[in-house]
Design an enzyme around this catalytic site. Sequence first.
Site, PDB file in Angstrom:
ATOM      1  CE  LYS A   1      -9.280  -3.679  -7.332  1.00  0.00           C
ATOM      2  NZ  LYS A   1      -8.442  -3.548  -6.000  1.00  0.00           N
TER       3      LYS A   1
ATOM      4  CG  ASP B   1     -10.033 -10.252  -4.124  1.00  0.00           C
ATOM      5  OD1 ASP B   1     -10.192  -9.974  -3.220  1.00  0.00           O
ATOM      6  OD2 ASP B   1      -9.331  -9.554  -4.916  1.00  0.00           O
TER       7      ASP B   1
ATOM      8  CB  VAL C   1       3.224  -3.523   4.955  1.00  0.00           C
ATOM      9  CG1 VAL C   1       2.139  -3.378   4.114  1.00  0.00           C
ATOM     10  CG2 VAL C   1       3.923  -2.599   6.028  1.00  0.00           C
ATOM     11  CG  ASP C   2       4.318  -9.003   8.613  1.00  0.00           C
ATOM     12  OD1 ASP C   2       3.306  -8.651   7.874  1.00  0.00           O
ATOM     13  OD2 ASP C   2       4.506 -10.099   9.338  1.00  0.00           O
ATOM     14  CG  LEU C   3       4.733 -11.503   5.425  1.00  0.00           C
ATOM     15  CD1 LEU C   3       3.702 -12.602   4.849  1.00  0.00           C
ATOM     16  CD2 LEU C   3       6.051 -12.179   5.956  1.00  0.00           C
TER      17      LEU C   3
ATOM     18  CB  ILE D   1      -7.433 -14.568   2.329  1.00  0.00           C
ATOM     19  CG1 ILE D   1      -7.763 -15.859   1.263  1.00  0.00           C
ATOM     20  CG2 ILE D   1      -6.303 -13.610   1.877  1.00  0.00           C
ATOM     21  CD1 ILE D   1      -6.366 -16.662   1.305  1.00  0.00           C
TER      22      ILE D   1
END
Length: 431
Positions: free
Chosen positions: A22, A317, A133-135, A339
């Site tokens: 995915k 994950d 999402v700053d990076l 993470i």
Amino acid sequence: MDRIRITGGATLNGVIPISGAKNAALPLMIASLLTSETLELHNVPRLADVQQLLRILGNHGVDTAIAGKRPGQTSETGQSIRLKAASIIDTTAPYELVSRMRASFWVIAPLVARAGRARVSLPGGCAIGTRPVDLLLMVMEKLGAKVEIEGGYVVATAPSGGLRGAHIDFPKVTVGGTHTALMAAVLADGETVIDNAAREPEVVDLADCLNAMGARISGAGQSRVVIQGVGSLGGASHTVLPDRIEAGTYAMAVAMTGGEVLLEGARPELLQSALDIIVRTGADITVSNEGIRVRRNGHGIDPVDVTTEPFPGFPTDLQAQLMALLTRAKGTSRIRETIFENRFMHVQELARLGSRIRLDGDVAWVDGVERLTGAPVMATDLRASVSLVIAALAADGDTTVNRVYHLDRGFEALEAKLGRCGAQVERLSGD
Ligand SMILES: CC(=O)N[C@H]1[C@@H](OP(=O)(O)OP(=O)(O)OC[C@H]2O[C@@H](n3ccc(=O)[nH]c3=O)[C@H](O)[C@@H]2O)O[C@H](CO)[C@@H](O)[C@@H]1O
Ligand SMILES: C=C(OP(=O)(O)O)C(=O)O
């Protein structure tokens, strides 16, 4: 809403074919926005996230054709999809579509690279932390884009001469940030150097496909990636790599129930750290050309100490699935999640099955118990949901996992794959 009922107690024996990944398929599909020619992807898994992304891409002007089944193919043979964005007809990715899936935010990079502008809703995805999402925005700004936030949307505009190559030094490893940097830099003017790039196999898969389309990327899979921008990209044909998270999940399911299963098509080098941990819990792993064979016969489950890390470390994950396995270990295990700050939502649901887990900041202490018992449970994200399936396989009696749509986002034909190996798993259709 559909539910899954699992009657625990059976060992798993047989063959489980591993689907395309995915988390590789999604950025590969997004890369189709970078060219007016056809991108042909093979081994694409049949998942809700893939369907949702097809809708999002269609909105931008991508025409898609899904190849029909060929002789010998089953419903689990990955699909072949042809994507062609002859022109970009809409540069807005609306909230209704993007809020359901994190990866859809990544369209920002190819849209700005090719069309000079993007208006993309801030993303959703699994509820496992704040997930800023700053990076990703830093990447776009470094390459010269103007970035503004307006009414929940990010509006990014390329300078008049288009994006320009730059030096991007990520302060932390980010998979989505690295995908964004690759897709923005391939069409930028000049050279881009990415330092502290994510080394995940899905990043390498995207870079391989972009190179097949005519990009000039070197070093993918290492911390420093160098991209020489090119004027345009063409079509390509690319096969999605096998899903290491799906493989690791079923490996842990077998380590939990006992038995012997061949994970057909799985590639050990994509999940070596997880396989090492599974061996330390007492299961046997053997590797052949066919895939990975997992076996646990007669040996109990040993406790382990694990910390999640970016690739090649133990993947976040697979953290929930490992925790499920360790609920039945002979002793106390320690799992540290580095993470995502909120990725322990499965703990309270595993407790319903009788597990004993204590949380202390980013550490979970798992005291193994003799016995789990079935119960109704409800997961809040994709990997948490499948961790409940693993626990349920070893629990006495029936477990009903609610909110199956999480599982459908990321696990192709889960009931069929487990069912054929002897598990009692049934989908119950609901309102
Ligand atoms: C669709 C997909 O491929 N999803 C995967 C991807 O998510 P995703 O790409 O969202 O995850 P990242 O690697 O970007 O996140 C890593 C860490 O960086 C932080 N961060 C990220 C971006 C940013 O702008 N600012 C920031 O602080 C995140 O909050 C997190 O703490 O990689 C994760 C880490 O392997 C996996 O768990 C997800 O399954
Ligand atoms: C967290 C995941 O997905 P997403 O990034 O799309 O939320 C995942 O695949 O485990």
